[in-house]
Design a protein around this motif. Structure first.
Motif: not given
Length: 310
Positions: A227-235
Motif C-alpha cells: 500500500y505504501a508503494s503505489g501498486v494500485m494508485f499513482p504514488l
C-alpha cells in the motif's frame, strides 16, 4: 604375565607426544576441522558456482510442483496475479477512484504491471523466509552451501514472473500499448530487481531460520509495503494531493518496490513519461540491488554453520 608385571609395563609406557596439547592444537596438528564450519567468503562463492546446476534444477522442480495438485496446474501462475489485479481494479479503480484522473486504457496496464512486479518481490520474500525452516530435512541430511535454497526460490519466482509477462504483454496490446524502443529496458529492470529480491530472500531466510514466527508476521508487513508503494494508485500524484512533506515524498518514492515498479511501467506503458519517475531512478535501482544483493549474501553467509542446528 602376572598382574604385577602387567601393571609395571603399563606404568613404564613412554608418554604420548600429544599429552598436554589443547583440542585446537590437536586439530591443527592432524589437519582436522569442525564439521560444517563456515568457509571463507571466496570459497563459499566457488561452492555456490559449483552447485549452479542444482540451484536451477531445484527451482524448476519447485515451480512444477507448486500447482501440481490443482486442476488448472501452471495456469494459476498467471491467474493468481490477474485475479488480484481485477479485485484491486474493482475496489481502487471503480469504487475509490484511486486512478487520479488516469483513463482506463492507462490505469489498467498501470495496475496490472504494478501487481505483477510487486508480486515478484512479495513471493521472493515469502519463499525466502521459509527456505531453511521449511527444508530442515534437506539441510540436515546433505552438505551444500545453504544459500542455494533462498537463491533457488528467488529464481523460481523469476521464472513465474516470466510466464506472467506473457499475459501482461497481451493486456498491454489490448489497451493500445505496443512494443517500442523502451521495451528493451525490461531486461535491466528485471535483472536489478532479481538481484534485489535474491538479497531480500537471503536476509529473510536467515531471520526465518532463527525466528520461525516471522513467517506469520511477514504477510502483514508485505501488505503494508504494497500500500505504501503505489501498486494500485499513482504514488507521486497521491502524495502531492495529500500535501505530504518533501522528505516523506522522497522517501516513499525511493523505496525499492516503488522504484522497480515505476521503471517497469515507464518501459512498458506509452505516456508514462519521465515526469512520473523520481530523480536518479536508475541509480536508486542499482543501489538497492547492490546493497541487498551483496549485503544479503554476506549476512546469510555469516550464519552458515548455524542452519539446521538446534
Amino acid at each position: 604375565m602376572s598382574e604385577t608385571t602387567h601393571n609395571s609395563a603399563v606404568a613404564s609406557a613412554p608418554p604420548s607426544p600429544d599429552d598436554g596439547l589443547a583440542p585446537a592444537e590437536l586439530a591443527a596438528k592432524y589437519g582436522l576441522s569442525v564439521s560444517g564450519a563456515r568457509v571463507s567468503l571466496p570459497d563459499y562463492v566457488r561452492q555456490m558456482w559449483g552447485r549452479r546446476h542444482f540451484i536451477l534444477a531445484f527451482s524448476q522442480a519447485k515451480l512444477t510442483a507448486q500447482y501440481s495438485q490443482a486442476k488448472l496446474g501452471q495456469l494459476w501462475q498467471v491467474a493468481t496475479p490477474l485475479l488480484n489485479a481485477a479485485v484491486y481494479f474493482f475496489i481502487f479503480g471503480l469504487l475509490l477512484k484511486s486512478s487520479r484522473g488516469m483513463a482506463h486504457d492507462m490505469y489498467i496496464p498501470f495496475l496490472v504491471t504494478g501487481v505483477f512486479v510487486f508480486t515478484f518481490t512479495q513471493n521472493s520474500a515469502m519463499s525466502g523466509v521459509r527456505a531453511i525452516s521449511g527444508n530442515l530435512g534437506l539441510v540436515r541430511a546433505l552438505h551444500f552451501p545453504r544459500a542455494s535454497l533462498p537463491i533457488s526460490f528467488s529464481l523460481q519466482q523469476l521464472q513465474q514472473l516470466l510466464f506472467s509477462m506473457i499475459v501482461l504483454v497481451i493486456v498491454l496490446l489490448g489497451f493500445g500499448h505496443y512494443p517500442g524502443p523502451s521495451w528493451v529496458l525490461i531486461l535491466p529492470v528485471l535483472a536489478l530487481q532479481f538481484v534485489f529480491n535474491t538479497g531480500l530472500s537471503l536476509i529473510m531466510a536467515r531471520l526465518g531460520a532463527k525466528t520461525p514466527d516471522l513467517a506469520q508476521l511477514l504477510p502483514f508487513l508485505l501488505r503494508t509495503w504494497m500500500y505504501a508503494s503505489g501498486v494500485m494508485f499513482p504514488l507521486a500524484r497521491t502524495l502531492e494531493s495529500a500535501g505530504a512533506s518533501g522528505w516523506v515524498s522522497d522517501a516513499m518514492m525511493a523505496n525499492p518496490a516503488a522504484v522497480y515498479m515505476d521503471l517497469m511501467r515507464y518501459a512498458l506503458i506509452d505516456g508514462y513519461g519521465a515526469g512520473n519517475l523520481p530523480p536518479h531512478v536508475w541509480a536508486l535501482a542499482l543501489g538497492w540491488a547492490v546493497l541487498f544483493g551483496v549485503g544479503g549474501f554476506v549476512y546469510f553467509w555469516k550464519a552458515e554453520e548455524q542452519y539446521g542446528r538446534g
